[in-house]
Enzyme design. Structure first.
Site, mmCIF file in Angstrom:
data_model
loop_
_atom_site.group_PDB
_atom_site.id
_atom_site.type_symbol
_atom_site.label_atom_id
_atom_site.label_comp_id
_atom_site.label_asym_id
_atom_site.label_seq_id
_atom_site.Cartn_x
_atom_site.Cartn_y
_atom_site.Cartn_z
ATOM 1 N N CYS A 1 102.666 -50.938 -3.075
ATOM 2 C CA CYS A 1 102.671 -49.594 -3.651
ATOM 3 C C CYS A 1 104.130 -49.142 -3.658
ATOM 4 O O CYS A 1 105.032 -49.957 -3.675
ATOM 5 C CB CYS A 1 101.761 -48.653 -2.856
ATOM 6 S SG CYS A 1 102.310 -48.379 -1.154
ATOM 7 N N ARG A 2 104.366 -47.845 -3.632
ATOM 8 C CA ARG A 2 105.744 -47.368 -3.663
ATOM 9 C C ARG A 2 106.466 -47.628 -2.344
ATOM 10 O O ARG A 2 107.585 -48.102 -2.319
ATOM 11 C CB ARG A 2 105.802 -45.885 -4.025
ATOM 12 C CG ARG A 2 107.255 -45.369 -4.170
ATOM 13 C CD ARG A 2 107.323 -43.914 -4.581
ATOM 14 N NE ARG A 2 106.644 -43.079 -3.604
ATOM 15 C CZ ARG A 2 105.728 -42.163 -3.905
ATOM 16 N NH1 ARG A 2 105.381 -41.944 -5.147
ATOM 17 N NH2 ARG A 2 105.139 -41.461 -2.970
#
Length: 103
Positions: free
Chosen positions: A66-67
């Protein structure tokens, strides 16, 4: 689930013929760049996300990001609960990714 450093994740992925890359970010985040070959399944989609995970081949090895590493860690835990044992979380997420990416 295993939390892997950026280096270990990339190295293991490169040598894995049974690998699938999962990007669990939102479509908006993906539009800003992603790791080539990644499949996007937005963890914020709730039951839709879980249903999509249930469709995955449990015999594959999943490299999840993810980020920043938080949502992908959650995703790996959910995957383990669904019987997908080989889920590898990218610590630090895409924001720390130094490998190849598409924008």
């Amino acid at each position: 689930m295993a939390d892997l450093t950026q280096e270990d994740w990339a190295s293991q992925l490169e040598q894995d013929d049974n690998a699938v890359i999962l990007d669990v970010r939102t479509a908006e985040e993906v539009s800003e760049g992603y790791i080539p070959g990644a499949i996007n399944l937005d963890i914020h989609q709730g039951q839709e996300f879980v249903d999509a995970l249930k469709e995955l081949d449990a015999d594959k090895n999943y490299y999840v990001y993810c980020r920043s590493g938080g949502r992908s860690s959650q995703a790996c835990s959910i995957m383990n609960q669904l019987g997908i044992d080989k889920a590898y979380n990218l610590m630090g997420g895409f924001s720390n990714w130094k490998g190849e990416s598409t924008q």
